[in-house]
Design a protein around this motif. Structure first.
Motif, mmCIF file in Angstrom:
data_model
loop_
_atom_site.group_PDB
_atom_site.id
_atom_site.type_symbol
_atom_site.label_atom_id
_atom_site.label_comp_id
_atom_site.label_asym_id
_atom_site.label_seq_id
_atom_site.Cartn_x
_atom_site.Cartn_y
_atom_site.Cartn_z
ATOM 1 N N ALA A 1 61.025 60.585 76.207
ATOM 2 C CA ALA A 1 62.363 59.774 76.033
ATOM 3 C C ALA A 1 63.143 59.718 77.267
ATOM 4 N N ASP A 2 63.095 60.896 77.728
ATOM 5 C CA ASP A 2 63.839 61.022 78.979
ATOM 6 C C ASP A 2 63.242 60.206 80.181
ATOM 7 N N ALA A 3 61.772 60.187 80.330
ATOM 8 C CA ALA A 3 61.030 59.621 81.288
ATOM 9 C C ALA A 3 61.068 57.988 80.831
ATOM 10 N N LEU A 4 61.299 57.585 79.860
ATOM 11 C CA LEU A 4 61.448 56.186 79.306
ATOM 12 C C LEU A 4 62.961 55.711 79.377
ATOM 13 N N ASP A 5 63.602 56.254 80.285
ATOM 14 C CA ASP A 5 65.145 56.306 80.539
ATOM 15 C C ASP A 5 65.491 54.591 80.552
ATOM 16 N N GLY A 6 64.709 54.011 81.252
ATOM 17 C CA GLY A 6 65.199 52.317 81.144
ATOM 18 C C GLY A 6 64.967 51.456 79.923
ATOM 19 N N ARG A 7 64.449 52.389 79.039
ATOM 20 C CA ARG A 7 64.139 51.290 77.656
ATOM 21 C C ARG A 7 65.195 51.767 76.575
ATOM 22 N N GLU A 8 66.063 52.530 76.723
ATOM 23 C CA GLU A 8 67.378 52.904 75.733
ATOM 24 C C GLU A 8 66.529 53.023 74.316
ATOM 25 N N LEU A 9 65.708 54.086 74.122
ATOM 26 C CA LEU A 9 65.051 54.124 72.971
ATOM 27 C C LEU A 9 65.630 55.444 72.157
ATOM 28 N N ALA A 10 65.759 55.210 70.970
ATOM 29 C CA ALA A 10 66.130 56.319 70.219
ATOM 30 C C ALA A 10 65.078 57.502 70.177
ATOM 31 N N TYR A 11 65.582 58.703 70.221
ATOM 32 C CA TYR A 11 64.616 59.818 69.975
ATOM 33 C C TYR A 11 63.452 59.584 68.870
ATOM 34 N N THR A 12 64.114 59.092 67.735
ATOM 35 C CA THR A 12 63.338 58.990 66.509
ATOM 36 C C THR A 12 62.129 58.113 66.642
ATOM 37 N N THR A 13 62.464 57.041 67.530
ATOM 38 C CA THR A 13 61.523 55.982 67.962
ATOM 39 C C THR A 13 60.493 56.538 68.816
ATOM 40 N N VAL A 14 60.640 57.345 69.935
ATOM 41 C CA VAL A 14 59.771 58.029 70.650
ATOM 42 C C VAL A 14 58.864 59.062 69.568
ATOM 43 N N MET B 1 37.898 51.931 69.682
ATOM 44 C CA MET B 1 39.148 52.461 70.317
ATOM 45 C C MET B 1 40.157 51.417 69.979
ATOM 46 N N THR B 2 41.445 51.662 69.664
ATOM 47 C CA THR B 2 42.405 50.994 69.455
ATOM 48 C C THR B 2 43.366 50.351 70.659
ATOM 49 N N ARG B 3 43.618 49.205 70.821
ATOM 50 C CA ARG B 3 44.471 48.650 72.040
ATOM 51 C C ARG B 3 46.045 49.252 71.728
ATOM 52 N N LEU B 4 46.582 49.501 72.885
ATOM 53 C CA LEU B 4 47.875 49.973 72.706
ATOM 54 C C LEU B 4 49.022 48.818 72.774
ATOM 55 N N GLY B 5 49.843 48.978 72.194
ATOM 56 C CA GLY B 5 51.051 48.136 72.034
ATOM 57 C C GLY B 5 51.790 48.062 73.482
ATOM 58 N N ASP B 6 53.050 47.753 73.946
ATOM 59 C CA ASP B 6 53.679 47.748 75.067
ATOM 60 C C ASP B 6 54.251 49.376 74.832
ATOM 61 N N LEU B 7 55.112 49.629 73.875
ATOM 62 C CA LEU B 7 55.894 50.988 73.936
ATOM 63 C C LEU B 7 54.824 52.148 73.914
ATOM 64 N N GLU B 8 53.730 52.016 73.228
ATOM 65 C CA GLU B 8 52.474 52.893 72.859
ATOM 66 C C GLU B 8 52.155 53.081 74.433
ATOM 67 N N ARG B 9 51.909 52.085 75.270
ATOM 68 C CA ARG B 9 51.225 52.148 76.714
ATOM 69 C C ARG B 9 52.069 52.939 77.519
ATOM 70 N N ALA B 10 53.569 52.527 77.332
ATOM 71 C CA ALA B 10 54.671 53.277 78.324
ATOM 72 C C ALA B 10 54.610 54.877 77.979
ATOM 73 N N VAL B 11 54.447 55.007 76.665
ATOM 74 C CA VAL B 11 54.297 56.313 76.362
ATOM 75 C C VAL B 11 53.208 57.037 76.832
ATOM 76 N N MET B 12 52.152 56.394 76.702
ATOM 77 C CA MET B 12 50.996 56.958 77.457
ATOM 78 C C MET B 12 50.769 57.037 78.765
ATOM 79 N N ASP B 13 51.616 56.049 79.401
ATOM 80 C CA ASP B 13 51.802 56.212 81.020
ATOM 81 C C ASP B 13 52.429 57.473 81.290
#
Length: 159
Positions: free
Chosen positions: A31-44, A1-13
């Motif tokens: 993307a809205d739930a990750l509001d504190g991260r200022e991420l582009a829609y395409t990144t999510v 099983m692959t370990r998750l990166g920080d952004l992947e873990r935040a999305v999984m959370d």
């Protein structure tokens, strides 16, 4: 099983926080739930697509969009990571013993109960001997180190 990166873990959370009965969320909702991260829609969207490719999320088409939900619970993911760590090499027994010795009393109680349930033990009453070992249906709560004592072996195992 692959370990998750920080952004992947935040999305999984975000996904793991969904109720079990949820039919999933869209990229916009994540993307809205990750509001504190200022991420582009395409990144999510890219992260969710990669998580789907890794088998971490399931997705279902809804019109032109996808709805995402976790493929397994957080607990199942963590358990698989632990099993994968045991497969890294060395002695599984020694690693399990070290783990058992590192858990708190409450965590040890949880492990004992789970192992007892797995073994089909239903007798929860037990007797404690003078050494503090609780005996239940022929099973003891003491974890014995399967390795012979000696500094050379302990030193080699620590590497």
């Amino acid at each position: 099983m692959t370990r998750l990166g920080d952004l992947e873990r935040a999305v999984m959370d975000v996904l793991w926080a969904l109720p079990a009965t949820s039919d999933g969320v869209t990229v916009r909702e994540v993307a809205d739930a990750l509001d504190g991260r200022e991420l582009a829609y395409t990144t999510v969207m890219t992260v969710l697509d990669r998580l789907a490719g890794k088998g971490m999320v399931q997705r279902e088409r809804e019109g032109r969009a996808w709805r995402y939900r976790p493929a397994a619970t957080r607990e199942a993911h963590i358990a698989q990571l632990m099993l994968d760590a045991l497969d890294l090499g060395g002695s599984r027994d020694a690693a399990l013993v070290r783990f058992a010795r590192s858990v708190t009393g409450t965590e040890a109680d949880v492990l004992r109960a789970a192992l007892g349930a797995e073994a089909g033990l239903t007798d929860r009453a037990g007797s404690t001997d003078q050494t503090g070992v609780t005996h239940r249906a022929g099973v003891t709560d003491r974890v014995e180190d399967p390795r012979p004592a000696g500094p050379a072996l302990d030193e080699a195992t620590d590497r």
